[in-house]
Design an enzyme around this catalytic site. Structure first.
Site, PDB file in Angstrom:
ATOM      1  N   ARG C  87       0.832  -1.210   0.000  1.00 30.05           N
ATOM      2  CA  ARG C  87       0.000   0.000   0.000  1.00 30.05           C
ATOM      3  C   ARG C  87       0.872   1.267   0.000  1.00 30.05           C
ATOM      4  O   ARG C  87       0.500   2.280  -0.579  1.00 30.05           O
ATOM      5  CB  ARG C  87      -0.970  -0.001   1.190  1.00 30.05           C
ATOM      6  CG  ARG C  87      -2.038  -1.100   1.151  1.00 30.05           C
ATOM      7  CD  ARG C  87      -2.795  -1.215  -0.143  1.00 30.05           C
ATOM      8  NE  ARG C  87      -3.835  -2.239  -0.132  1.00 30.05           N
ATOM      9  CZ  ARG C  87      -3.626  -3.526  -0.466  1.00 30.05           C
ATOM     10  NH1 ARG C  87      -2.440  -3.972  -0.811  1.00 30.05           N
ATOM     11  NH2 ARG C  87      -4.636  -4.385  -0.456  1.00 30.05           N
ATOM     12  N   GLU C  90       1.920   1.641  -3.492  1.00 32.27           N
ATOM     13  CA  GLU C  90       0.799   2.141  -4.294  1.00 32.27           C
ATOM     14  C   GLU C  90       0.633   3.652  -4.117  1.00 32.27           C
ATOM     15  O   GLU C  90       0.381   4.381  -5.079  1.00 32.27           O
ATOM     16  CB  GLU C  90      -0.481   1.409  -3.880  1.00 32.27           C
ATOM     17  CG  GLU C  90      -1.675   1.718  -4.772  1.00 32.27           C
ATOM     18  CD  GLU C  90      -2.858   0.817  -4.459  1.00 32.27           C
ATOM     19  OE1 GLU C  90      -2.729  -0.417  -4.605  1.00 32.27           O
ATOM     20  OE2 GLU C  90      -3.914   1.331  -4.038  1.00 32.27           O
ATOM     21  N   SER C 113      14.478  14.824   2.059  1.00 27.76           N
ATOM     22  CA  SER C 113      15.527  13.862   2.386  1.00 27.76           C
ATOM     23  C   SER C 113      14.947  12.613   3.049  1.00 27.76           C
ATOM     24  O   SER C 113      14.040  12.709   3.878  1.00 27.76           O
ATOM     25  CB  SER C 113      16.545  14.491   3.343  1.00 27.76           C
ATOM     26  OG  SER C 113      17.559  13.548   3.653  1.00 27.76           O
TER      27      SER C 113
END
Lengths: 146, 146, 146, 146, 146, 146, 146, 146, 146, 146
Positions: C87, C90, C113
């Site tokens: 997830r 995604e 960063s």
């Protein structure tokens, strides 16, 4: 005994003796990058230097022959995940075409050799934060026309 | 008009005017690597430098805004095929772990930044064949513990 | 003894003592995310914190040195299969360009960063079902022009 | 007319009008991340918001229907090359198992939804350099046993 | 002891006792698909069911805790080679866009959850050859606009 | 005229006429999944149904022959990125071995056909949130021993 | 004991007894291709044939059950490197679309089954060099319209 | 004019004239597989046959030279997705080692040539469903020892 | 005992006896490339030569049978990383289409066999640096038309 | 005008004039392999040779500058599919380690250059079938120790 075994032995001995790569390199009279790459199994050492490493790090005698072998240079990850290594990959991606343009402008068609090659890594003091300076120094190889 | 269009225009104008990357860089008061990477679409220029490039290379006015845009940095080949670029990849593969070891020895845990970063490419005369010297100069970034 | 061995020992000890990651983190005075990532071998600990982990979890003494080592950060799967990790992947795919646009709008050309970086994970009560709140907090690094 | 066409039109109009993503979002009464992702074609808008975008950005009338379509969410690069996006990927790789461990500790077996999901990006002032703060906020979904 | 070890033990015990997956499922009062996936290490069991599995299959006591752990769900092959599994992959490829179209038509923008999810596999008698009927039953999750 | 062209024409006509996939399917006397897959170019139609689609959607006459052609079924992404399609991929990964085990238990060695195959997608009302129910119905094919 | 173990035992016993695959096949009354694929672990045998293999090759008794198991058919290399296997891959690449065209011309839309499938390999004498003749014989499976 | 253009012209002409591949092959006195592969651009034709194809299908005169060219044989998908082509891939995966074993048993070390190669595809009537019979016929090439 | 074991034994014995590949080849009356490839497990030896290798290198008797086996030729890296091997890959990439053009010009449609194939590697003295000369010598195989 | 355009023009002109690669090479006083690779866009030509190609093939004047450019050498397929090119890949896979061993034995640690490199392709008459002889001739580059 293989390169991977000698690498293990070197790292263990190095820790036990409290030595750094720079110190080891200096004691065998070579540069730190080359020395480290030999110890990690990615370069071969001439007999004299291999023997010095064996003596310095108190490795078993047969380790010298292994250090002299031409390594099969394998890296497993086409795109490296470790952030410190990935940044070199990123520089290759972002600046690859730029490097090519400037080499061609300065030298003509050809490449920077990665074999007839030296490399240095230095720490440069900077008030905004110290900097890593890596120098790649390779012979220019022109394409041959025949 | 996109970065790729401006890149085409720059290369055409550069050829027509017989300019080199070093010359262009020098005229806008910046380094050759940075200037080339901006022209090839892999870095963004501040307005002042973008305007100077437009003037110098006689690009259409709207090219300045495009040069100032933050580029989406895409490279298509995970492993580059061009021999000049591949050698950088090979250096990353052969010396990656070595670079990591030496950075950690000199600085502790962290990386060389590829963002707060400068790069230089020089020709070094050598009787056995001139050499390409590439300098990577990036700020050391220590890992944060929190 | 390597990071993977220490990770095993920590997980075993943690189960045996009935400790949670939050509890361990709190006892060594650090955040749960950082502490967990050190225990899983993806970050290095300063000596003081490594020693505290060894004492708290009753690890063998040599584990402290291992916890202080700079890890080679490897993940095997370019695209992770585990649903909880996927997830995040995604979100990177769906919102990657959006994140880039908004960072550039707020800061100019540069990145967040992942090294000078902190991360927090919280549970937020919600009558329609509690929510996971993950906070990524990284220093903005502007591209350098030189 | 497809999502990619509308995206082009929006970016052109946004530049011409000198609008920022935050400003657009605020004018249609939605968050900047969601609004940007809709404009870039990675989310669908309800009719009311699509119409507001069309009016605000003076898009052709048919753009509203396109903004309402459910997008086929495609990203070409399994591992993104752009440094700003790559850092999210790196965070997923370095902290993926940590995120999983902490979610399971706080909630039990399940995941953070990437669908019932909100996201925020803020600038946090910091004397050592301002910071990007990204908040992922997704509903916890427990695995079902049946 | 890890999930893979418990899986081995379960398969050995299941063979020795001459039990089928349906029978095991029925004895612990759960569905065959869920039960099998727990035994194969791809789902976690609540304590009560884990204990029942341990008792039924005469596993060592510590197996119960392992069955309750949240698994790291790894599959090695991005494209599966086994023909029985490949056919599911093929269906995803051939009918993926169709499934998406019909879900969007029936529910609006969103997805079928693979977490809040049940699955059934039945044998349907057919004079031309019996048929496998697989039922995927997942909660619809609408995209959130915020 | 190719399958991709007819797909475009169908989607345009469907929108213009305000038809849904279910409605189109019902008017040609076929199921919604099959009808949609034919329209999207992933299945071939018998002449009678192709002609009905052409009439219903007022496509050019030659579209009928194209709808009857056997498609070269290509999907570009080995691992799909669209979240709605990815969930099917995830189910294949998480439950693949389970599906295999249960088919073998119920039928012996063999597979569920993806060719002699039907598929249904339904909306099931549920007070906790409606559910998507996808039914895969394929002939069992036993391995032949010869 | 797993398929891989039984494969090892069979190859050792076959060498020790000086048997060929054809001879083994003939003694259990099956074809050489099927018999070999069972012995190599890529097909399952009915009990009677498994028992005959165990007797003929003097395998341990439990090998019969293993030979009867439905194998998880895994091949590691998406593109095989072994030249003898690669040539089959090359034929698939060069003639794949041709095979498809001719099957569709002779049968309509559908495929040759790889499950309801037989295969023969013969040596054909030829004065210019003997030839390998491989016969693929699979049931035609028409696509179902529903 | 390239192979891809001639392929398009052939398919259009073939449809317009209502010809099948078998019929075309028979009219130029060659086999259907070879003829089809030439027309699809995956083999080169001798001049006589190329001229016959041009005459039969009323192609432009220059198509003959294109049909005679040695094609660059490219297939885009390392693992084909089309189900009819995939089944050949699956057979290579499942039976590859078997094919290798039997060739070595019958001929010694070597391979079946995919160049000095013929291929036939037939329909075999069968009361349980007709069958596709594909014959691969390639010269055995022994490895040379030197 | 497998090919990999025999390879290990040969390399150990070769070192112990201080033999080179050329010397071994010469003592068994074969070429160095072929001999080396047999010893590394990538070719099979006829019985006579296998026995000579066993005698020369004082290998266990069963090694002869292993050397005679037809190897499954596997290489793990689709793109090799070792610089010495990569250069062959690079030559294939840079000159592949050129090789194809010239073979077709000299021979017509067909290929150079890699099976009916010999290979030689020589050192050529050159004042500017000695050169490696690799000779690939394979039978031309014309495509068959049938 | 780019390398790909000039390649197209050259191939068209070569066909129209009935020239072969050997003939073109001979007329500009260079070898066939180098000449072909320049024409296909994989090498750069010195001005004199570029002008000769332009004159000989009656290319537009600006083609000379394009032929002199340093090419970005891209090949799309990591593993080539064309059988004639694939055989070179196969030779690299089967004999790669052998080549490495023999180079190291004859020269020590280093590689055969693919830059300071020549290549020849000849037809060798043979009563059993003529043979393709490809000669790779590259400077040996020893690794540097520093």
């Amino acid at each position: 005994m293989k390169k991977a075994d000698v690498k293990e032995l070197i790292i263990t001995s190095k820790k036990a003796k409290g030595l750094g790569w720079e110190e080891i390199a200096s004691k065998i009279g070579m540069s730190p990058v080359w020395t480290t790459s030999v110890c990690l199994g990615m370069n071969s050492a001439p007999k004299e230097k291999a023997d010095m490493l064996v003596a310095l790090l108190e490795l078993p005698a047969e380790a010298s022959a292994v250090l002299q072998e031409c390594p099969m240079k394998i890296w497993e990850q086409a795109v490296p995940t470790d952030p410190a290594v990935y940044r070199i990959y990123e520089i290759m991606g972002v600046y690859g075409e730029t490097i090519k343009e400037i080499i061609h402008e300065k030298f003509g068609d050809g490449i920077m050799s990665a074999i007839d090659y030296e490399m240095y890594i230095e720490r440069k003091a900077d008030p905004k934060g110290d900097r890593v300076v890596v120098t790649l120094d390779g012979k220019f190889l022109p394409y041959r026309a025949w």
